[in-house]
Enzyme design. Structure first.
Site, mmCIF file in Angstrom:
data_model
loop_
_atom_site.group_PDB
_atom_site.id
_atom_site.type_symbol
_atom_site.label_atom_id
_atom_site.label_comp_id
_atom_site.label_asym_id
_atom_site.label_seq_id
_atom_site.Cartn_x
_atom_site.Cartn_y
_atom_site.Cartn_z
ATOM 1 N N LYS A 12 49.966 -78.470 -64.376
ATOM 2 C CA LYS A 12 50.042 -77.009 -64.237
ATOM 3 C C LYS A 12 49.753 -76.306 -65.574
ATOM 4 O O LYS A 12 49.771 -76.938 -66.637
ATOM 5 C CB LYS A 12 51.434 -76.642 -63.707
ATOM 6 C CG LYS A 12 51.689 -77.117 -62.264
ATOM 7 C CD LYS A 12 53.077 -76.665 -61.789
ATOM 8 C CE LYS A 12 53.336 -77.020 -60.337
ATOM 9 N NZ LYS A 12 54.689 -76.566 -59.886
ATOM 10 N N TYR A 52 49.195 -73.245 -51.610
ATOM 11 C CA TYR A 52 50.659 -73.242 -51.468
ATOM 12 C C TYR A 52 51.124 -72.523 -50.191
ATOM 13 O O TYR A 52 52.275 -72.088 -50.135
ATOM 14 C CB TYR A 52 51.293 -72.575 -52.683
ATOM 15 C CG TYR A 52 51.618 -73.528 -53.837
ATOM 16 C CD1 TYR A 52 52.356 -74.703 -53.636
ATOM 17 C CD2 TYR A 52 51.242 -73.231 -55.142
ATOM 18 C CE1 TYR A 52 52.674 -75.554 -54.694
ATOM 19 C CE2 TYR A 52 51.562 -74.072 -56.208
ATOM 20 C CZ TYR A 52 52.286 -75.233 -55.972
ATOM 21 O OH TYR A 52 52.625 -76.065 -57.016
ATOM 22 N N ARG A 88 56.090 -88.919 -57.165
ATOM 23 C CA ARG A 88 57.257 -88.026 -57.069
ATOM 24 C C ARG A 88 58.400 -88.545 -57.952
ATOM 25 O O ARG A 88 59.111 -87.766 -58.590
ATOM 26 C CB ARG A 88 57.739 -87.907 -55.610
ATOM 27 C CG ARG A 88 56.766 -87.236 -54.661
ATOM 28 C CD ARG A 88 56.587 -85.758 -54.877
ATOM 29 N NE ARG A 88 57.807 -85.002 -54.834
ATOM 30 C CZ ARG A 88 57.853 -83.655 -54.775
ATOM 31 N NH1 ARG A 88 56.718 -82.931 -54.739
ATOM 32 N NH2 ARG A 88 58.988 -83.015 -54.764
ATOM 33 N N THR A 94 62.400 -80.926 -58.930
ATOM 34 C CA THR A 94 61.677 -79.652 -59.079
ATOM 35 C C THR A 94 62.175 -78.855 -60.286
ATOM 36 O O THR A 94 61.388 -78.325 -61.059
ATOM 37 C CB THR A 94 61.843 -78.807 -57.792
ATOM 38 O OG1 THR A 94 61.444 -79.601 -56.672
ATOM 39 C CG2 THR A 94 61.012 -77.544 -57.848
ATOM 40 N N ARG A 105 58.996 -84.036 -65.631
ATOM 41 C CA ARG A 105 59.610 -82.705 -65.677
ATOM 42 C C ARG A 105 60.778 -82.642 -66.647
ATOM 43 O O ARG A 105 61.005 -81.602 -67.285
ATOM 44 C CB ARG A 105 60.012 -82.285 -64.264
ATOM 45 C CG ARG A 105 58.783 -81.862 -63.445
ATOM 46 C CD ARG A 105 59.092 -81.732 -61.993
ATOM 47 N NE ARG A 105 58.063 -80.985 -61.262
ATOM 48 C CZ ARG A 105 58.011 -80.883 -59.943
ATOM 49 N NH1 ARG A 105 58.938 -81.489 -59.201
ATOM 50 N NH2 ARG A 105 57.066 -80.186 -59.348
ATOM 51 N N ASN A 115 57.196 -76.065 -64.311
ATOM 52 C CA ASN A 115 57.696 -77.443 -64.307
ATOM 53 C C ASN A 115 56.586 -78.480 -64.459
ATOM 54 O O ASN A 115 56.734 -79.634 -64.066
ATOM 55 C CB ASN A 115 58.560 -77.687 -63.068
ATOM 56 C CG ASN A 115 57.798 -77.464 -61.774
ATOM 57 O OD1 ASN A 115 56.603 -77.227 -61.784
ATOM 58 N ND2 ASN A 115 58.503 -77.555 -60.660
ATOM 59 N N HIS A 118 52.508 -80.809 -60.296
ATOM 60 C CA HIS A 118 52.644 -80.802 -58.835
ATOM 61 C C HIS A 118 52.335 -82.205 -58.343
ATOM 62 O O HIS A 118 51.487 -82.886 -58.902
ATOM 63 C CB HIS A 118 51.640 -79.832 -58.191
ATOM 64 C CG HIS A 118 51.511 -80.020 -56.704
ATOM 65 N ND1 HIS A 118 52.373 -79.441 -55.810
ATOM 66 C CD2 HIS A 118 50.652 -80.792 -55.969
ATOM 67 C CE1 HIS A 118 52.045 -79.821 -54.577
ATOM 68 N NE2 HIS A 118 51.004 -80.640 -54.647
ATOM 69 N N GLU A 129 45.711 -82.235 -49.436
ATOM 70 C CA GLU A 129 45.589 -81.663 -50.780
ATOM 71 C C GLU A 129 44.410 -82.280 -51.551
ATOM 72 O O GLU A 129 43.744 -81.587 -52.326
ATOM 73 C CB GLU A 129 46.908 -81.837 -51.542
ATOM 74 C CG GLU A 129 48.021 -80.981 -50.936
ATOM 75 C CD GLU A 129 49.375 -81.136 -51.618
ATOM 76 O OE1 GLU A 129 50.322 -80.462 -51.180
ATOM 77 O OE2 GLU A 129 49.498 -81.920 -52.593
#
Ligand code: UDP
Ligand code: MG
Length: 136
Positions: A12, A52, A88, A94, A105, A115, A118, A129
């Site tokens: 990000k 999103y 993940r 998150t 993160r 954060n 993604h 995606e």
């Protein structure tokens, strides 16, 4: 049971801005997630809103779309054993405050909105995606 999978990762704007792309990719590499494709892009707010759209009813949706389109991002296809859940796990929670030690993160996230990364949350969403950014 382990399965070879692909998932979508996004670095990000907050992390690109701090030149963290190399460090984040080295975490993937050390954990056997291979970067199969990668591109640095700057998306529009409309594109972020489309990406999103599952979150369109959430109070944070507008700010999230503004944020994801606020600067360059790097989108990647990661491939490896159980790539969806493994990515993940490496990302962490998150909210960076709640993320496990040594997750991306925890190491680099600034706040729940900034954060740093993604990652797709299911195989079905991973396929959608990946298509969103890499079809054609
Ligand atoms: N987000 C936010 N405020 C919240 C929850 C989420 O700004 O209260 C942002 C955050 O950047 C998060 C993204 O919206 O990464 C998508 O939320 P989701 O619940 O899908 O979290 P993720 O799958 O990224 O962990
Ligand atoms: Mg999510």
């Amino acid at each position: 049971m382990s399965k070879l999978q692909q998932t979508l990762s996004i670095i990000k704007p907050d992390a690109i801005e701090r030149n963290l792309s190399g460090e984040i990719k080295s975490i993937f590499d050390k954990n056997n997630l291979k970067v199969k494709e990668s591109k640095k892009i700057h998306i529009t707010k409309d594109e972020a809103a489309e990406f999103y759209k599952v979150h369109q009813s959430k109070p944070f949706y507008n700010d999230l779309c503004t944020y994801l389109s606020s600067g360059p991002i790097e989108v990647m296809i990661l491939e490896g054993e159980n790539a969806v859940s493994e990515n993940r796990r490496l990302m962490g929670a998150t909210d960076p405050k709640n993320a496990e030690e040594n997750t991306i993160r925890k190491l680099y996230g600034i706040s729940i909105d900034k954060n740093s990364v993604h990652g797709s949350d299911s195989m079905e969403n991973a396929a959608k995606e990946i298509d969103f950014f890499f079809k054609n």
